[in-house]
Design a protein around this motif. Structure first.
Motif, PDB file in Angstrom:
ATOM      1  N   PHE A   5      52.927  46.899  50.180  1.00 11.11           N
ATOM      2  CA  PHE A   5      51.948  47.102  49.111  1.00 11.11           C
ATOM      3  C   PHE A   5      52.093  46.118  47.960  1.00 11.11           C
ATOM      4  N   ARG A   6      53.319  45.804  47.604  1.00 10.65           N
ATOM      5  CA  ARG A   6      53.567  45.103  46.343  1.00 10.65           C
ATOM      6  C   ARG A   6      52.805  43.783  46.180  1.00 10.65           C
ATOM      7  N   PRO A   7      52.694  42.913  47.202  1.00  8.30           N
ATOM      8  CA  PRO A   7      52.052  41.604  46.992  1.00  8.30           C
ATOM      9  C   PRO A   7      50.528  41.620  46.961  1.00  8.30           C
ATOM     10  N   TYR A   8      49.944  42.805  46.963  1.00  4.38           N
ATOM     11  CA  TYR A   8      48.496  42.903  47.005  1.00  4.38           C
ATOM     12  C   TYR A   8      47.909  43.147  45.619  1.00  4.38           C
ATOM     13  N   THR A   9      46.823  42.440  45.316  1.00  4.42           N
ATOM     14  CA  THR A   9      45.963  42.824  44.208  1.00  4.42           C
ATOM     15  C   THR A   9      45.092  43.967  44.708  1.00  4.42           C
ATOM     16  N   MET A  10      45.094  45.053  43.957  1.00  2.00           N
ATOM     17  CA  MET A  10      44.335  46.231  44.341  1.00  2.00           C
ATOM     18  C   MET A  10      43.096  46.339  43.446  1.00  2.00           C
ATOM     19  N   GLY A  11      42.007  46.699  44.058  1.00  2.00           N
ATOM     20  CA  GLY A  11      40.778  46.801  43.300  1.00  2.00           C
ATOM     21  C   GLY A  11      39.976  48.035  43.659  1.00  2.00           C
ATOM     22  N   TRP A  12      39.179  48.461  42.702  1.00  2.00           N
ATOM     23  CA  TRP A  12      38.189  49.511  42.928  1.00  2.00           C
ATOM     24  C   TRP A  12      36.805  48.887  42.771  1.00  2.00           C
ATOM     25  N   TYR A  13      35.987  49.077  43.772  1.00  2.00           N
ATOM     26  CA  TYR A  13      34.593  48.646  43.746  1.00  2.00           C
ATOM     27  C   TYR A  13      33.712  49.885  43.824  1.00  2.00           C
ATOM     28  N   ARG A  14      32.455  49.691  43.459  1.00  2.00           N
ATOM     29  CA  ARG A  14      31.517  50.791  43.637  1.00  2.00           C
ATOM     30  C   ARG A  14      30.162  50.239  44.085  1.00  2.00           C
ATOM     31  N   GLN A  15      29.442  51.090  44.780  1.00  2.00           N
ATOM     32  CA  GLN A  15      28.115  50.710  45.233  1.00  2.00           C
ATOM     33  C   GLN A  15      27.195  51.912  45.114  1.00  2.00           C
ATOM     34  N   ALA A  16      26.187  51.743  44.298  1.00  2.00           N
ATOM     35  CA  ALA A  16      25.159  52.766  44.139  1.00  2.00           C
ATOM     36  C   ALA A  16      24.003  52.457  45.087  1.00  2.00           C
ATOM     37  N   PRO A  17      23.198  53.453  45.431  1.00  2.00           N
ATOM     38  CA  PRO A  17      22.072  53.224  46.352  1.00  2.00           C
ATOM     39  C   PRO A  17      21.159  52.123  45.847  1.00  2.00           C
ATOM     40  N   GLY A  18      20.856  51.174  46.717  1.00  2.00           N
ATOM     41  CA  GLY A  18      19.952  50.098  46.364  1.00  2.00           C
ATOM     42  C   GLY A  18      20.562  49.005  45.514  1.00  2.00           C
ATOM     43  N   LYS A  19      21.859  49.087  45.251  1.00  2.00           N
ATOM     44  CA  LYS A  19      22.523  48.089  44.410  1.00  2.00           C
ATOM     45  C   LYS A  19      23.644  47.412  45.183  1.00  2.00           C
ATOM     46  N   GLN A  20      24.030  46.242  44.684  1.00  2.00           N
ATOM     47  CA  GLN A  20      25.132  45.524  45.296  1.00  2.00           C
ATOM     48  C   GLN A  20      26.467  46.164  44.922  1.00  2.00           C
ATOM     49  N   ARG A  21      27.424  45.972  45.796  1.00  2.00           N
ATOM     50  CA  ARG A  21      28.765  46.437  45.488  1.00  2.00           C
ATOM     51  C   ARG A  21      29.322  45.603  44.340  1.00  2.00           C
ATOM     52  N   GLU A  22      29.964  46.264  43.380  1.00  2.00           N
ATOM     53  CA  GLU A  22      30.507  45.548  42.231  1.00  2.00           C
ATOM     54  C   GLU A  22      31.947  45.954  41.979  1.00  2.00           C
ATOM     55  N   LEU A  23      32.694  44.979  41.454  1.00  2.00           N
ATOM     56  CA  LEU A  23      34.091  45.229  41.118  1.00  2.00           C
ATOM     57  C   LEU A  23      34.154  46.030  39.826  1.00  2.00           C
ATOM     58  N   VAL A  24      34.830  47.155  39.883  1.00  2.00           N
ATOM     59  CA  VAL A  24      34.974  48.021  38.716  1.00  2.00           C
ATOM     60  C   VAL A  24      36.258  47.686  37.962  1.00  2.00           C
ATOM     61  N   ALA A  25      37.346  47.558  38.708  1.00  2.00           N
ATOM     62  CA  ALA A  25      38.637  47.282  38.082  1.00  2.00           C
ATOM     63  C   ALA A  25      39.589  46.733  39.138  1.00  2.00           C
ATOM     64  N   SER A  26      40.526  45.924  38.693  1.00  2.00           N
ATOM     65  CA  SER A  26      41.544  45.408  39.600  1.00  2.00           C
ATOM     66  C   SER A  26      42.873  45.329  38.877  1.00  2.00           C
ATOM     67  N   ILE A  27      43.936  45.319  39.668  1.00  2.00           N
ATOM     68  CA  ILE A  27      45.286  45.213  39.112  1.00  2.00           C
ATOM     69  C   ILE A  27      46.108  44.352  40.055  1.00  2.00           C
ATOM     70  N   THR A  28      46.754  43.344  39.496  1.00  3.45           N
ATOM     71  CA  THR A  28      47.551  42.428  40.307  1.00  3.45           C
ATOM     72  C   THR A  28      48.941  43.010  40.571  1.00  3.45           C
ATOM     73  N   SER A  29      49.691  42.286  41.384  1.00  2.00           N
ATOM     74  CA  SER A  29      51.047  42.733  41.668  1.00  2.00           C
ATOM     75  C   SER A  29      51.900  42.745  40.397  1.00  2.00           C
ATOM     76  N   GLY A  30      51.551  41.895  39.461  1.00  2.00           N
ATOM     77  CA  GLY A  30      52.296  41.844  38.202  1.00  2.00           C
ATOM     78  C   GLY A  30      51.798  42.814  37.148  1.00  2.00           C
ATOM     79  N   GLY A  31      50.754  43.547  37.485  1.00  4.24           N
ATOM     80  CA  GLY A  31      50.253  44.553  36.561  1.00  4.24           C
ATOM     81  C   GLY A  31      49.112  44.097  35.666  1.00  4.24           C
ATOM     82  N   SER A  32      48.625  42.878  35.846  1.00  4.70           N
ATOM     83  CA  SER A  32      47.483  42.433  35.049  1.00  4.70           C
ATOM     84  C   SER A  32      46.223  43.135  35.530  1.00  4.70           C
ATOM     85  N   THR A  33      45.416  43.554  34.585  1.00  5.95           N
ATOM     86  CA  THR A  33      44.222  44.323  34.913  1.00  5.95           C
ATOM     87  C   THR A  33      42.951  43.602  34.485  1.00  5.95           C
ATOM     88  N   ASN A  34      41.884  43.957  35.151  1.00  7.37           N
ATOM     89  CA  ASN A  34      40.574  43.406  34.843  1.00  7.37           C
ATOM     90  C   ASN A  34      39.555  44.518  35.025  1.00  7.37           C
TER      91      ASN A  34
END
Length: 117
Positions: free
Chosen positions: A29-58
């Motif tokens: 698990f550790r070397p992966y950047t983890m992200g949450w995406y979301r997709q509403a009906p009729g819309k493109q999937r979008e990045l909601v939040a991400s966190i790197t292995s070092g803990g940086s967030t977006n």
């Protein structure tokens, strides 16, 4: 076999909170950047939040200050705490893992978040 299993979705009233979890198995698990995406009906999937292995967030601009992403490397799990939920946050939320050097990517099956009174 790699699996990302999301949980914690459901129906919540506007202004309410939910905490999504994504448990990973079959990967280191550790070397992966983890992200949450979301997709509403009729819309493109979008990045909601991400966190790197070092803990940086977006964060997506519209969720800043309301959502918090975190990870527990000991549990191979990433979380998304969602507060002050609004109807526009309703979507299927997907967990994503991207290896930071190999760039291999995996997706979960998604969990539905419904925000309605």
């Amino acid at each position: 076999q790699v699996q990302l299993v999301e949980s914690g979705g459901g129906l919540v009233q506007p202004g309410g909170s939910l905490r999504l979890s994504c448990a990973a198995s079959g990967i280191i698990f550790r070397p992966y950047t983890m992200g949450w995406y979301r997709q509403a009906p009729g819309k493109q999937r979008e990045l909601v939040a991400s966190i790197t292995s070092g803990g940086s967030t977006n964060y997506l601009g519209s969720v800043k200050g309301r959502f918090t992403i975190s990870r527990d490397n000991a549990k191979n799990t990433v979380y998304l705490q969602m507060n002050s939920l609004q109807p526009e946050d309703a979507a299927v939320y997907y967990c994503n893992a991207v290896h930071e050097t190999r760039l291999t990517s995996y997706w979960g099956q998604g969990t539905q978040v419904t925000v309605s009174s």
